[in-house]
Design a protein around this motif. Structure first.
Motif, PDB file in Angstrom:
ATOM      1  N   SER A 222    -137.505   7.680 100.301  1.00 13.52           N
ATOM      2  CA  SER A 222    -138.558   8.296  99.473  1.00 13.52           C
ATOM      3  C   SER A 222    -138.266   9.765  99.272  1.00 13.52           C
ATOM      4  O   SER A 222    -138.426  10.308  98.174  1.00 13.52           O
ATOM      5  CB  SER A 222    -139.925   8.146 100.145  1.00 13.52           C
ATOM      6  OG  SER A 222    -140.036   6.915 100.761  1.00 13.52           O
ATOM      7  N   LEU A 223    -137.843  10.430 100.339  1.00 17.31           N
ATOM      8  CA  LEU A 223    -137.573  11.859 100.232  1.00 17.31           C
ATOM      9  C   LEU A 223    -136.413  12.103  99.266  1.00 17.31           C
ATOM     10  O   LEU A 223    -136.444  13.021  98.452  1.00 17.31           O
ATOM     11  CB  LEU A 223    -137.263  12.436 101.616  1.00 17.31           C
ATOM     12  CG  LEU A 223    -137.069  13.948 101.660  1.00 17.31           C
ATOM     13  CD1 LEU A 223    -138.292  14.665 101.113  1.00 17.31           C
ATOM     14  CD2 LEU A 223    -136.810  14.412 103.092  1.00 17.31           C
TER      15      LEU A 223
ATOM     16  N   LEU B 143    -135.520  10.185  96.805  1.00 16.35           N
ATOM     17  CA  LEU B 143    -136.030   9.941  95.455  1.00 16.35           C
ATOM     18  C   LEU B 143    -136.854  11.128  94.979  1.00 16.35           C
ATOM     19  O   LEU B 143    -136.730  11.581  93.834  1.00 16.35           O
ATOM     20  CB  LEU B 143    -136.874   8.665  95.434  1.00 16.35           C
ATOM     21  CG  LEU B 143    -137.378   8.222  94.070  1.00 16.35           C
ATOM     22  CD1 LEU B 143    -136.216   7.793  93.189  1.00 16.35           C
ATOM     23  CD2 LEU B 143    -138.376   7.083  94.200  1.00 16.35           C
ATOM     24  N   ALA B 144    -137.694  11.661  95.876  1.00 14.81           N
ATOM     25  CA  ALA B 144    -138.534  12.798  95.509  1.00 14.81           C
ATOM     26  C   ALA B 144    -137.667  13.988  95.110  1.00 14.81           C
ATOM     27  O   ALA B 144    -137.936  14.661  94.115  1.00 14.81           O
ATOM     28  CB  ALA B 144    -139.443  13.171  96.674  1.00 14.81           C
ATOM     29  N   MET B 145    -136.602  14.239  95.869  1.00 17.74           N
ATOM     30  CA  MET B 145    -135.740  15.376  95.570  1.00 17.74           C
ATOM     31  C   MET B 145    -135.057  15.214  94.220  1.00 17.74           C
ATOM     32  O   MET B 145    -134.955  16.135  93.433  1.00 17.74           O
ATOM     33  CB  MET B 145    -134.671  15.514  96.663  1.00 17.74           C
ATOM     34  CG  MET B 145    -135.159  16.246  97.881  1.00 17.74           C
ATOM     35  SD  MET B 145    -135.730  17.891  97.417  1.00 17.74           S
ATOM     36  CE  MET B 145    -136.934  18.179  98.664  1.00 17.74           C
ATOM     37  N   ARG B 146    -134.559  13.996  93.986  1.00 23.87           N
ATOM     38  CA  ARG B 146    -133.877  13.777  92.710  1.00 23.87           C
ATOM     39  C   ARG B 146    -134.852  13.873  91.554  1.00 23.87           C
ATOM     40  O   ARG B 146    -134.508  14.389  90.483  1.00 23.87           O
ATOM     41  CB  ARG B 146    -133.196  12.406  92.720  1.00 23.87           C
ATOM     42  CG  ARG B 146    -132.051  12.365  93.705  1.00 23.87           C
ATOM     43  CD  ARG B 146    -131.228  11.147  93.521  1.00 23.87           C
ATOM     44  NE  ARG B 146    -130.604  11.142  92.209  1.00 23.87           N
ATOM     45  CZ  ARG B 146    -129.521  10.447  91.929  1.00 23.87           C
ATOM     46  NH1 ARG B 146    -128.949   9.729  92.855  1.00 23.87           N
ATOM     47  NH2 ARG B 146    -129.018  10.471  90.726  1.00 23.87           N
ATOM     48  N   SER B 147    -136.059  13.378  91.745  1.00 24.63           N
ATOM     49  CA  SER B 147    -137.057  13.476  90.678  1.00 24.63           C
ATOM     50  C   SER B 147    -137.404  14.930  90.429  1.00 24.63           C
ATOM     51  O   SER B 147    -137.495  15.382  89.288  1.00 24.63           O
ATOM     52  CB  SER B 147    -138.316  12.702  91.060  1.00 24.63           C
ATOM     53  OG  SER B 147    -137.988  11.410  91.464  1.00 24.63           O
ATOM     54  N   LEU B 148    -137.577  15.673  91.514  1.00 22.02           N
ATOM     55  CA  LEU B 148    -137.934  17.085  91.392  1.00 22.02           C
ATOM     56  C   LEU B 148    -136.856  17.821  90.595  1.00 22.02           C
ATOM     57  O   LEU B 148    -137.148  18.678  89.760  1.00 22.02           O
ATOM     58  CB  LEU B 148    -138.080  17.686  92.790  1.00 22.02           C
ATOM     59  CG  LEU B 148    -138.751  19.045  92.912  1.00 22.02           C
ATOM     60  CD1 LEU B 148    -140.129  19.004  92.279  1.00 22.02           C
ATOM     61  CD2 LEU B 148    -138.867  19.446  94.374  1.00 22.02           C
TER      62      LEU B 148
END
Lengths: 254, 313, 295
Positions: B130-131, B133-138
């Motif tokens: 999740s982290l 994914l969150a970083m890549r989305s950010l």
């Protein structure tokens, strides 16, 4: 003695100006439709020498080559030589199987397509003939559209041979073609190499002396960039002239 | 080399192989075509690179030539005067430095810690995924959307107002993924031997990370930090409605004051002024200073990185 | 009194817990972004239906009654993104091919630095170039009313995404094994044939990713389109019509709205749309990547 397909005259090679010679004044003749093996310990220059014969060393920066390599009497390092034409005539099979990430069919058809063959029917014939001649046809005829990477290592190497002979080369260079393969696959490649010399002049580099003894008609022994001795395989392995050859084949070093 | 006799040879060979087959067509014209195609492709690819290099040089020389005259000691040390038609740009320069400082105070520690988590602690699993994914989305979020987020969250929800703090944090969110990636690479380049050696001496996991891994990854981490500072200095969209203002009478004295910033100042001078003609030298001068800051920082980062790579090799 | 084993354990677990918690702030930030963009964007649906927003061509947010048709803005975004991608992606791949296949190692470093500097140029500087150099040029050469238009913005956006596309493509070209190039050359292929028949297909997945990331950046870039696209909320009919992409509408209008107004929510809704588009492109990139790993 039959005609010499390749004649190498005092070929020297260095990887950069002033550096020690990686190949020293090598002179050798390779007979047409015969199988010659290059043997020697690793780093002795046998692969480097092989790559001089189809000018694959051109890509290495800083390489300087002196001497001549005559293919049918013409120097392949002459300035007017078309390197792509040369490489079509002098095919190569590499140490590790290196099929393209395409289908089996596309791998074999790659070379003929380069030469301008567009006709599907003729391409199909070439693919079949090449695969038959490399002994792979029966194994893959039902899945020509499968990815080449789905084949086993030995099959991949035979595919690479099929790919190389699809453009009808005159000379086939094999750079330790079995070093990445298991004994069964190795045996098949060796058998194939003996078969192929009927149609092509075959040169095979190997670090495996038994392999050289099994397959080749002639053997050349390299040591530290020098061609120590060459001649009929039986003679090299039974009555070598040079002490160093004898030491090598009796297993004293290498 | 003449190829006629080889062709005939090739066909003879072929019939030896298989009587029914035809030879590969070896059309002399086709060989010429191949050579020409090769030459043409090489030419086009070379010219594409030359074209891009020329464009970049043209942009830089154009700006330097136009803006060079506006640069002076007064220009970089005095605040804007007379409705920003005269004076210097010290206020936006200081504002940009303040923004860099605030954003890095947030993004650098959090980024490095996140990288440590990824590289040293995380053991796969949902949390790590999740982290990641969150970083890549950010990293993929448009900067103006981050600006909106900053406005809704920092300015309004947290009541930071249009301030240095809101804008700095928004910029921090923007560069966080960059810092994480750079720090992760630096941590991954620390040889496993170092860790083994520390553990063999009886160090705990944390002692190993803090005492051995982080110090040896430090140059790489700092390099990543410097490169992201370059990005922070040049960004406009995230600060437009979170903290950068059209004009401020003086420097921000606290994190809740709003600031002027160089990139926003360029935008303001170029679009909003009624005296666009009059401020032309100021515009070019400001751009030149902005470029000097951004490219200066970035080049320091690039130089540090290339030295680092040499050391590794 | 805790025994020694337990204190040791604490000195292990405490840093681990602290680091894990801090690292999770990344997830928190992302969750907040999603939450706040949704929370501030969705209320516009009280003032206008989805159909009105998506299919309405008229963007008059401050007239009364206000009209919130976003079609021209979305169209503007798509037009600018498409044009700049068409300009920049082939060029970026060409640069990558040049760097990996043609350029001697000795000077490729120089060109890589060139690309990197291009990538570091602040977008506001490129927007400025669009205003003072490209716009007057287009205006005079093509006898336009204004040189601030779709083409102007797209060219600059192309410059912005070029380094991204080129650098990422170069990485994936670099990852194609040398042995495959050797195989191709050994069959008598020319360099050009090897590049297009072996190296490019081998790097296709990475290049696709590079292209999508380029598209993503073009879609979200603000300052260049704000300054150079002309700002008219109309569906463009030619490459030289002015446009008003979503990002520039947000940037230009947010300063003039009051928090909580319908206009404010409409702008957040645009941000929400942009967020959805970039996130789905991002998912696409991850999909392509993971398919590569399975093989």
């Amino acid at each position: 003695m039959s005609k010499e397909k390749l004649v190498i005259e005092s070929l020297s090679l260095t990887y950069s100006k002033g550096a020690p010679l990686a190949l020293k004044e090598v002179a050798l003749g390779i007979e047409e439709n015969s199988l010659m093996a290059f043997i020697g310990p690793s780093g002795c220059g046998k692969s480097t020498f092989l790559r001089c014969l189809n000018r694959m060393n051109d890509f290495v920066r800083g390489v300087e080559i002196t001497g001549r390599v005559l293919l049918d009497g013409r120097d392949i390092y002459a300035p007017d030589v078309d390197v792509t034409q040369l490489r079509r005539r002098v095919g190569m099979v590499f140490q590790r199987p290196n099929p393209f990430p395409f289908s089996i069919r596309e791998n074999v058809a790659y070379g003929p397509k380069l030469l301008g063959e567009r006709d599907k029917g003729r391409l199909g014939e070439i693919v079949e003939r090449s695969l038959r001649n490399s002994g792979l046809w029966e194994e893959v005829k039902d899945r020509l559209n499968a990815q080449a990477s789905s084949l086993s290592g030995g099959q991949q190497q035979r595919l690479c041979i099929a790919r190389a002979i699809a453009v009808e080369p005159e000379v086939l260079l094999m750079d330790e073609p079995t070093s990445a393969l298991d004994p069964m696959a190795t045996a098949r490649i060796e058998e194939l190499a003996r078969e192929l010399k009927k149609y092509y002049t075959v040169v095979i580099v190997t670090h495996n002396m038994q392999q050289a003894a099994r397959v080749s008609d002639h053997t050349a022994f390299f040591l530290m960039g020098e061609l120590v001795e060459h001649g009929p395989t039986t003679k090299i392995f039974t009555t070598p002239r040079d002490k160093r050859t004898e030491d090598y084949i009796t297993g004293r070093f290498g | 080399m003449k190829d006629t006799d080889h062709e005939t040879r090739g066909e003879a060979l072929l019939s030896a192989l298989d009587n029914s087959g035809d030879a590969c067509p070896i059309r002399p014209n086709y060989a010429v075509f191949r050579k020409f195609a090769d030459w043409l492709a090489t030419f086009l690819l070379c010219s594409s690179m030359i074209f891009v290099t020329v464009v970049l040089c043209a942009i830089l020389f154009f700006l330097a030539a136009k803006g060079g005259g506006a640069l002076s000691w007064e220009f970089v040390t005095e605040p804007p005067r007379n409705g920003m038609t005269e004076g210097g740009i010290i206020t936006p320069i200081v504002g940009t430095l303040q923004l860099i400082f605030v954003s890095m105070c947030f993004a650098f520690p959090v980024g490095v810690v996140t990288a440590v988590y990824f590289n040293e602690y995380a053991r796969g699993g949902t949390l790590k995924k999740s982290l990641r994914l969150a970083m890549r989305s950010l990293a993929s979020i448009p900067s103006v959307v981050l600006g909106l987020f900053g406005l809704a969250f920092f300015c309004t929800f947290l009541r930071f107002g249009t301030s240095l703090l809101s804008a700095g944090l928004t910029l921090g969110c923007m560069v966080l993924p960059t810092i994480v990636t750079a720090s992760e690479t630096a941590l991954a380049n620390v040889p496993q031997d170092y860790r083994d050696a520390a553990y063999a001496l009886g160090a705990t996991e944390w002692q190993t990370i803090y005492g051995v891994v982080l110090p040896s990854a430090f140059p790489g981490i700092i390099t990543g930090g410097i490169l992201s500072v370059g990005r922070v200095a040049g960004e406009t969209a995230p600060i437009m409605f979170t903290g950068a203002v059209f004009f401020a009478p003086g420097f921000a004295r606290g994190v809740f004051d709003s600031v002027m910033a160089l990139p926003y100042h360029v935008y303001v001078l170029a679009t909003a002024g009624t005296n666009i003609e009059k401020t032309t030298p100021l515009q070019y001068g400001t751009i030149l200073v902005l470029l000097a800051v951004v490219l200066g920082i970035s080049m320091v980062g690039m130089a540090a990185r290339s030295r680092l790579r040499k050391d590794v090799l | 009194m805790p025994n020694r084993g337990e204190t040791l354990k604490l000195s292990e677990t405490a840093p681990r817990a602290v680091i894990t918690v801090i690292a999770m702030s990344g997830i928190l930030v992302m969750a907040f972004i999603l939450y706040f963009l949704t929370k501030e964007g969705i209320p516009i649906l009280k003032d206008a239906s989805i159909t009105q927003l998506a299919a309405g061509r008229l963007w008059y947010p401050v007239s009364s009654p206000p009209l919130f048709g976003m079609m021209s803005l979305i169209g503007g975004s798509l037009a600018v993104t498409l044009t700049s991608s068409v300009l920049a992606i082939p060029l970026g791949v060409a640069l990558a091919l040049f760097l990996t296949e043609i350029c001697p190692k000795r000077i490729s470093g120089f060109f890589k630095i060139t690309l990197e500097i291009l990538g570091f140029l602040p977008s506001v500087v490129l927007g400025f170039i669009g205003m003072v150099v490209i716009a007057p040029y287009l205006q005079i050469k093509l006898e336009l009313l204004s040189g601030l238009n779709l083409m102007n913005a797209s060219m600059l956006l192309g410059v912005m995404i070029l380094p991204t596309v080129a650098t990422l493509s170069e990485e994936s070209l670099h990852a194609v094994p040398q042995s495959q190039r050797d195989a191709s050359y050994a069959l008598g292929a020319t360099r050009c044939e090897t590049m297009f028949n072996v190296v490019l297909p081998g790097a296709a997945r990475g290049i696709a990713q590079a292209a999508i990331l380029g598209v993503m950046r073009a879609m979200g870039e603000t300052m260049v389109v704000l300054m150079a696209s002309g700002g008219a909320a109309l569906l463009p009919e030619s490459a030289f019509d002015p446009v008003r992409p979503l990002t520039s509408a947000i940037a230009a209008e947010m300063g003039e709205t009051s928090v909580g107004s319908a206009h404010y929510h409409a702008l957040f809704f645009m941000g929400f749309i942009l967020l959805l588009i970039t996130l789905s492109l991002n998912v696409l990139v991850i999909k392509i990547e993971s398919r590569g790993e399975v093989k």
